[in-house]
Design a protein around this motif. Structure first.
Motif, PDB file in Angstrom:
ATOM      1  N   TYR A 210       1.003  -1.315  -0.056  1.00 43.06           N
ATOM      2  CA  TYR A 210      -0.009  -0.055  -0.103  1.00 43.06           C
ATOM      3  C   TYR A 210       0.754   1.283   0.055  1.00 43.06           C
ATOM      4  CZ  TYR A 210      -2.984   3.698   2.036  1.00 43.06           C
ATOM      5  OH  TYR A 210      -3.649   4.942   2.342  1.00 43.06           O
ATOM      6  N   ASN A 211       1.612   1.058   0.974  1.00 39.61           N
ATOM      7  CA  ASN A 211       2.716   2.455   1.116  1.00 39.61           C
ATOM      8  C   ASN A 211       3.635   2.556  -0.332  1.00 39.61           C
ATOM      9  OD1 ASN A 211       2.022   2.763   3.421  1.00 39.61           O
ATOM     10  ND2 ASN A 211       3.675   1.874   4.602  1.00 39.61           N
ATOM     11  N   GLN A 212       3.937   1.573  -1.010  1.00 35.96           N
ATOM     12  CA  GLN A 212       4.492   1.736  -2.485  1.00 35.96           C
ATOM     13  C   GLN A 212       3.610   2.456  -3.521  1.00 35.96           C
ATOM     14  OE1 GLN A 212       5.635  -2.385  -3.088  1.00 35.96           O
ATOM     15  NE2 GLN A 212       7.750  -2.193  -1.855  1.00 35.96           N
ATOM     16  N   GLU A 213       2.333   1.817  -3.453  1.00 38.13           N
ATOM     17  CA  GLU A 213       1.396   2.486  -4.329  1.00 38.13           C
ATOM     18  C   GLU A 213       1.299   3.833  -4.152  1.00 38.13           C
ATOM     19  OE1 GLU A 213       0.185   1.107  -6.838  1.00 38.13           O
ATOM     20  OE2 GLU A 213       0.466  -1.121  -6.636  1.00 38.13           O
ATOM     21  N   VAL A 214       1.128   4.193  -2.763  1.00 37.98           N
ATOM     22  CA  VAL A 214       0.735   5.703  -2.413  1.00 37.98           C
ATOM     23  C   VAL A 214       1.756   6.610  -2.714  1.00 37.98           C
ATOM     24  CG1 VAL A 214       0.564   7.241  -0.650  1.00 37.98           C
ATOM     25  CG2 VAL A 214      -0.749   5.169  -0.600  1.00 37.98           C
ATOM     26  N   ALA A 215       3.174   6.013  -2.756  1.00 34.12           N
ATOM     27  CA  ALA A 215       4.398   6.897  -3.029  1.00 34.12           C
ATOM     28  C   ALA A 215       4.624   7.117  -4.319  1.00 34.12           C
ATOM     29  CB  ALA A 215       5.662   6.146  -2.531  1.00 34.12           C
ATOM     30  N   LYS A 216       4.004   5.986  -5.328  1.00 36.01           N
ATOM     31  CA  LYS A 216       4.088   5.925  -6.703  1.00 36.01           C
ATOM     32  C   LYS A 216       2.889   7.077  -7.078  1.00 36.01           C
ATOM     33  CE  LYS A 216       3.382   3.061 -10.560  1.00 36.01           C
ATOM     34  NZ  LYS A 216       2.832   1.663 -11.000  1.00 36.01           N
ATOM     35  N   ALA A 217       2.011   7.100  -6.660  1.00 39.20           N
ATOM     36  CA  ALA A 217       0.958   8.227  -7.220  1.00 39.20           C
ATOM     37  C   ALA A 217       1.369   9.492  -6.957  1.00 39.20           C
ATOM     38  CB  ALA A 217      -0.407   7.625  -6.448  1.00 39.20           C
ATOM     39  N   ARG A 218       2.002   9.672  -5.536  1.00 38.99           N
ATOM     40  CA  ARG A 218       2.519  11.031  -5.117  1.00 38.99           C
ATOM     41  C   ARG A 218       3.608  11.623  -6.471  1.00 38.99           C
ATOM     42  NH1 ARG A 218       2.151  10.033   1.303  1.00 38.99           N
ATOM     43  NH2 ARG A 218       0.055  10.572   1.564  1.00 38.99           N
ATOM     44  N   ARG A 219       4.511  10.529  -6.727  1.00 37.01           N
ATOM     45  CA  ARG A 219       5.576  10.902  -7.511  1.00 37.01           C
ATOM     46  C   ARG A 219       5.111  11.522  -8.761  1.00 37.01           C
ATOM     47  NH1 ARG A 219       8.079   6.192  -5.606  1.00 37.01           N
ATOM     48  NH2 ARG A 219       7.647   5.041  -7.556  1.00 37.01           N
ATOM     49  N   VAL A 220       3.999  10.911  -9.341  1.00 37.82           N
ATOM     50  CA  VAL A 220       3.469  11.423 -10.516  1.00 37.82           C
ATOM     51  C   VAL A 220       2.276  12.347 -10.438  1.00 37.82           C
ATOM     52  CG1 VAL A 220       4.262   9.341 -11.686  1.00 37.82           C
ATOM     53  CG2 VAL A 220       2.001   9.045 -10.836  1.00 37.82           C
ATOM     54  N   ASN A 221       2.110  12.991  -9.101  1.00 40.50           N
ATOM     55  CA  ASN A 221       1.056  13.750  -8.908  1.00 40.50           C
ATOM     56  C   ASN A 221      -0.473  13.132  -9.398  1.00 40.50           C
ATOM     57  OD1 ASN A 221      -0.054  15.987  -7.545  1.00 40.50           O
ATOM     58  ND2 ASN A 221       0.149  17.142  -9.650  1.00 40.50           N
ATOM     59  N   ASP A 222      -0.533  11.832  -9.190  1.00 45.48           N
ATOM     60  CA  ASP A 222      -1.784  11.289  -9.487  1.00 45.48           C
ATOM     61  C   ASP A 222      -2.971  11.337  -8.371  1.00 45.48           C
ATOM     62  OD1 ASP A 222      -3.804   9.583 -10.361  1.00 45.48           O
ATOM     63  OD2 ASP A 222      -2.823   7.760 -10.503  1.00 45.48           O
ATOM     64  N   ARG A 223      -3.661  12.173  -8.661  1.00 39.97           N
ATOM     65  CA  ARG A 223      -4.920  12.707  -7.585  1.00 39.97           C
ATOM     66  C   ARG A 223      -5.810  11.741  -7.426  1.00 39.97           C
ATOM     67  NH1 ARG A 223      -5.623  19.213  -8.048  1.00 39.97           N
ATOM     68  NH2 ARG A 223      -3.415  19.716  -7.920  1.00 39.97           N
ATOM     69  N   GLN A 224      -5.835  10.660  -8.384  1.00 43.03           N
ATOM     70  CA  GLN A 224      -6.960   9.676  -8.553  1.00 43.03           C
ATOM     71  C   GLN A 224      -6.306   8.248  -7.984  1.00 43.03           C
ATOM     72  OE1 GLN A 224     -10.120  10.387  -9.037  1.00 43.03           O
ATOM     73  NE2 GLN A 224      -9.511  12.525  -9.286  1.00 43.03           N
ATOM     74  N   GLY A 225      -5.087   8.287  -7.455  1.00 41.12           N
ATOM     75  CA  GLY A 225      -4.492   7.068  -7.058  1.00 41.12           C
ATOM     76  C   GLY A 225      -5.165   6.369  -6.412  1.00 41.12           C
ATOM     77  N   PHE A 226      -5.858   6.756  -5.256  1.00 40.63           N
ATOM     78  CA  PHE A 226      -6.440   6.000  -4.053  1.00 40.63           C
ATOM     79  C   PHE A 226      -7.710   5.180  -4.819  1.00 40.63           C
ATOM     80  CE2 PHE A 226      -4.378   9.277  -1.312  1.00 40.63           C
ATOM     81  CZ  PHE A 226      -3.603   8.086  -0.551  1.00 40.63           C
ATOM     82  N   GLU A 227      -8.276   6.182  -5.654  1.00 34.59           N
ATOM     83  CA  GLU A 227      -9.567   5.716  -6.439  1.00 34.59           C
ATOM     84  C   GLU A 227      -9.150   4.699  -7.341  1.00 34.59           C
ATOM     85  OE1 GLU A 227      -9.002   8.690  -5.772  1.00 34.59           O
ATOM     86  OE2 GLU A 227     -10.726   9.536  -4.759  1.00 34.59           O
ATOM     87  N   LYS A 228      -8.135   4.474  -7.864  1.00 35.96           N
ATOM     88  CA  LYS A 228      -7.632   3.674  -8.937  1.00 35.96           C
ATOM     89  C   LYS A 228      -7.063   2.437  -7.953  1.00 35.96           C
ATOM     90  CE  LYS A 228      -5.996   6.979 -12.378  1.00 35.96           C
ATOM     91  NZ  LYS A 228      -4.577   7.399 -13.054  1.00 35.96           N
ATOM     92  N   LEU A 229      -6.641   2.424  -6.918  1.00 33.27           N
ATOM     93  CA  LEU A 229      -6.005   1.339  -6.370  1.00 33.27           C
ATOM     94  C   LEU A 229      -7.225   0.803  -5.630  1.00 33.27           C
ATOM     95  CD1 LEU A 229      -3.778  -0.341  -5.059  1.00 33.27           C
ATOM     96  CD2 LEU A 229      -3.706   1.426  -2.998  1.00 33.27           C
ATOM     97  N   ALA A 230      -8.200   1.467  -5.265  1.00 32.73           N
ATOM     98  CA  ALA A 230      -9.337   0.773  -4.721  1.00 32.73           C
ATOM     99  C   ALA A 230     -10.321  -0.118  -5.846  1.00 32.73           C
ATOM    100  CB  ALA A 230     -10.586   1.707  -4.076  1.00 32.73           C
ATOM    101  N   ARG A 231     -10.092   0.439  -7.050  1.00 34.30           N
ATOM    102  CA  ARG A 231     -10.669  -0.364  -8.132  1.00 34.30           C
ATOM    103  C   ARG A 231      -9.955  -1.589  -8.265  1.00 34.30           C
ATOM    104  NH1 ARG A 231     -10.272   3.278 -11.667  1.00 34.30           N
ATOM    105  NH2 ARG A 231     -12.103   4.581 -10.708  1.00 34.30           N
ATOM    106  N   ARG A 232      -8.636  -1.386  -8.385  1.00 31.80           N
ATOM    107  CA  ARG A 232      -7.916  -2.558  -8.804  1.00 31.80           C
ATOM    108  C   ARG A 232      -7.922  -3.431  -7.778  1.00 31.80           C
ATOM    109  NH1 ARG A 232      -1.862  -0.974  -8.249  1.00 31.80           N
ATOM    110  NH2 ARG A 232      -2.794   0.907  -9.271  1.00 31.80           N
TER     111      ARG A 232
END
Length: 264
Positions: A210-232
């Motif tokens: 989870y922490n790796q996914e969050v860090a990855k989303a923040r690096r690319v400024n993906d504001r939908q990162g949490f929603e995408k992870l929930a969907r995945r």
């Protein structure tokens, strides 16, 4: 305890048909060997389908495990013959698919019996006469778990589970043998040994991912990162340690689960 509700498919099935024809038979060897074991395998497959491939107690993924690491557990001990009109061994509502509960653990890392869990730890307590064969009301039955709110918290520092006291205070319609639902949930964790180091380590691996996914989303400024992870994570039925993932994603998980009409 399994932290998410199990919705069992409705009979008839191979077990209910067998029970109707052989009401006084045993589970082993009678039912397990009946029809060359095909009915037993069909029931195990049906349980795994109902449970989304997860252990009925700890939520480890068992669908991808070898067959000998997929067990069928009787919530109320099948050896209880105190009621001549009730055959617990053949009761469809009394069985779940479970993992091997640590029996296969690397003992140098996770020694036994302190790292037993699920039905293995439950049966360990029964063998020591520390738990009754009739365990209704002593710990949560997977079919009685509510879809919302979550009855458990996840401790990121240790990987342990704890009681969601606020949710338990509102969950007051379930019969049990304690003074509060909060105590029932705590006893569930204890009886199934869900905070053994082996399972805590597994949950910490989910936290790491989870922490790796969050860090990855923040690096690319993906504001939908949490929603995408929930969907995945939750589009398919179901990822391992479902409840740990659900707690980590918090409202992002709840929004997505509501969209897919999640009911356990």
């Amino acid at each position: 305890m399994r932290l998410k509700k199990i919705n069992k498919s409705q009979p008839p099935n191979a077990l209910t048909v067998y029970e109707n024809q052989h009401p006084n038979s045993n589970w082993d060897p009678d039912f397990r060997n009946y029809n060359a074991g095909n009915d037993y395998r069909a029931i195990k497959g049906l349980l795994l389908e109902d449970q989304g491939g997860l252990c009925g107690y700890c939520e480890r993924n068992i669908k991808t495990q070898p067959i000998h690491k997929q067990r069928i557990e009787h919530f109320h001990s099948k050896s209880d013959s105190s009621n001549p009109t009730k055959n617990w061994a053949l009761d469809w509502q009394n069985i779940f698919a479970v993992c091997v509960g640590g029996d296969d653990a690397q003992k140098s890392i996770h020694p036994l019996p302190i790292n037993l869990s699920c039905d293995s730890h439950k049966n360990h307590l029964i063998s020591k006469q520390k738990l009754a064969l009739a365990c209704e009301g002593l710990f949560l039955n997977p079919q009685d778990i509510i879809a919302r709110p979550r009855l458990f918290h996840f401790e990121k520092s240790s990987g342990a589970l704890s009681v969601n006291k606020e949710a338990c205070a509102d969950f007051n319609y379930l019969e049990h043998q304690y003074g509060s639902v909060e105590e029932l949930v705590q006893k569930t964790i204890s009886i199934l040994n869900l905070n053994c180091q082996r399972l805590c380590d597994d949950r910490l691996e989910i936290l790491k991912s989870y922490n790796q996914e969050v860090a990855k989303a923040r690096r690319v400024n993906d504001r939908q990162g949490f929603e995408k992870l929930a969907r995945r994570w939750f589009s398919d039925k179901w990822p391992s340690f479902f409840t740990t993932r659900r707690i980590l994603l918090d409202q992002h998980a709840e929004v997505f689960l509501e969209q897919i009409a999640f009911n356990g």
